[in-house]
Design a protein around this motif. Structure first.
Motif, PDB file in Angstrom:
ATOM      1  N   TRP A 191      49.338  27.076  30.207  1.00  0.00           N
ATOM      2  CA  TRP A 191      50.372  26.064  30.050  1.00  0.00           C
ATOM      3  C   TRP A 191      51.479  26.524  29.125  1.00  0.00           C
ATOM      4  O   TRP A 191      52.419  25.802  28.868  1.00  0.00           O
ATOM      5  CB  TRP A 191      49.773  24.727  29.636  1.00  0.00           C
ATOM      6  N   GLY A 192      51.406  27.754  28.605  1.00  0.00           N
ATOM      7  CA  GLY A 192      52.513  28.319  27.848  1.00  0.00           C
ATOM      8  C   GLY A 192      53.383  29.184  28.744  1.00  0.00           C
ATOM      9  O   GLY A 192      54.597  29.139  28.704  1.00  0.00           O
ATOM     10  N   VAL A 193      52.733  29.979  29.572  1.00  0.00           N
ATOM     11  CA  VAL A 193      53.412  30.872  30.512  1.00  0.00           C
ATOM     12  C   VAL A 193      52.724  30.715  31.859  1.00  0.00           C
ATOM     13  O   VAL A 193      51.502  30.730  31.940  1.00  0.00           O
ATOM     14  CB  VAL A 193      53.291  32.354  30.064  1.00  0.00           C
ATOM     15  N   ARG A 194      53.511  30.555  32.901  1.00  0.00           N
ATOM     16  CA  ARG A 194      52.960  30.544  34.253  1.00  0.00           C
ATOM     17  C   ARG A 194      53.693  31.585  35.070  1.00  0.00           C
ATOM     18  O   ARG A 194      54.909  31.585  35.127  1.00  0.00           O
ATOM     19  CB  ARG A 194      53.127  29.170  34.911  1.00  0.00           C
ATOM     20  N   PHE A 195      52.935  32.469  35.646  1.00  0.00           N
ATOM     21  CA  PHE A 195      53.445  33.531  36.492  1.00  0.00           C
ATOM     22  C   PHE A 195      52.986  33.204  37.900  1.00  0.00           C
ATOM     23  O   PHE A 195      51.799  33.024  38.132  1.00  0.00           O
ATOM     24  CB  PHE A 195      52.822  34.853  36.040  1.00  0.00           C
ATOM     25  N   LEU A 196      53.911  33.084  38.827  1.00  0.00           N
ATOM     26  CA  LEU A 196      53.579  32.823  40.217  1.00  0.00           C
ATOM     27  C   LEU A 196      54.160  33.935  41.078  1.00  0.00           C
ATOM     28  O   LEU A 196      55.274  34.384  40.841  1.00  0.00           O
ATOM     29  CB  LEU A 196      54.152  31.479  40.676  1.00  0.00           C
ATOM     30  N   ALA A 197      53.391  34.344  42.072  1.00  0.00           N
ATOM     31  CA  ALA A 197      53.858  35.341  43.034  1.00  0.00           C
ATOM     32  C   ALA A 197      53.917  34.681  44.402  1.00  0.00           C
ATOM     33  O   ALA A 197      53.171  33.745  44.687  1.00  0.00           O
ATOM     34  CB  ALA A 197      52.916  36.533  43.070  1.00  0.00           C
ATOM     35  N   VAL A 198      54.809  35.165  45.249  1.00  0.00           N
ATOM     36  CA  VAL A 198      54.863  34.698  46.630  1.00  0.00           C
ATOM     37  C   VAL A 198      54.522  35.883  47.527  1.00  0.00           C
ATOM     38  O   VAL A 198      54.987  37.003  47.307  1.00  0.00           O
ATOM     39  CB  VAL A 198      56.237  34.067  46.994  1.00  0.00           C
ATOM     40  N   GLU A 199      53.669  35.600  48.507  1.00  0.00           N
ATOM     41  CA  GLU A 199      53.225  36.627  49.451  1.00  0.00           C
ATOM     42  C   GLU A 199      53.687  36.269  50.852  1.00  0.00           C
ATOM     43  O   GLU A 199      53.736  35.093  51.212  1.00  0.00           O
ATOM     44  CB  GLU A 199      51.697  36.687  49.506  1.00  0.00           C
TER      45      GLU A 199
END
Length: 167
Positions: free
Chosen positions: A60-68
């Motif tokens: 909840w401090g950093v969120r890293f999301l990737a899209v494939e």
């Protein structure tokens, strides 16, 4: 193995990719995306590694999301969620050039907005180069509004446009 996350609450184009949390095994592709998408103000490989680690330790401090698209990671978004703040901040978003204009950035934005809402945020902000007309058009088309300008902001002294969207 990385898990798929996010129940999308905003409509996205069909076949616009799948969002998931990137893991340590994605570091090479994330670094390649960063290097291909940005000529200056890049996040270093060690910086990407730190963000990946922080995302897993304190989601909840950093969120890293990737899209494939298929098995190919073709973009990412890095979201910062400060404690005691109702504002989420998009720190960086990047989509490989060959996957642009396919809905990937919209999918990433929708995922980040969903995470922000789930974490109790009521607004989301970002900075964008004032000379990046395509990005500004995209952000405006999905509801972001300009609320300020920072000069100089980037390494090459280009100004940034500050944008915000209520959630």
């Amino acid at each position: 193995m990385s898990e798929t996350i996010i129940t999308q609450t905003w409509p996205t184009p069909p076949h616009a990719g799948t969002i998931r949390k990137p893991g340590p095994g994605d570091l090479n592709v994330l670094a390649a995306i960063e290097n291909q998408c940005f000529s200056i103000d890049r996040i270093s490989r060690s910086g990407l590694r730190r963000f990946l680690t922080r995302s897993r330790q304190d989601p909840w401090g950093v969120r890293f999301l990737a899209v494939e698209h298929g098995a190919c990671v073709c973009g990412y978004i890095l979201l910062l969620l400060r404690r005691n703040s109702l504002i989420a901040r998009i720190y960086s978003i990047a989509v490989m050039p060959e996957h642009r204009r396919t809905g990937m950035a919209r999918t990433l934005l929708a995922g980040a907005e969903s995470v922000a809402v789930e974490s109790g945020r009521n607004r989301i902000r970002l900075e964008v180069r004032e000379d990046n007309a395509a990005a500004i058009r995209l952000y405006t088309s999905v509801g972001y509004q300009t609320f300020g300008r920072i000069e100089p902001y980037y390494e090459d002294r280009t100004a940034a446009i500050r944008m915000e969207k209520p959630l």
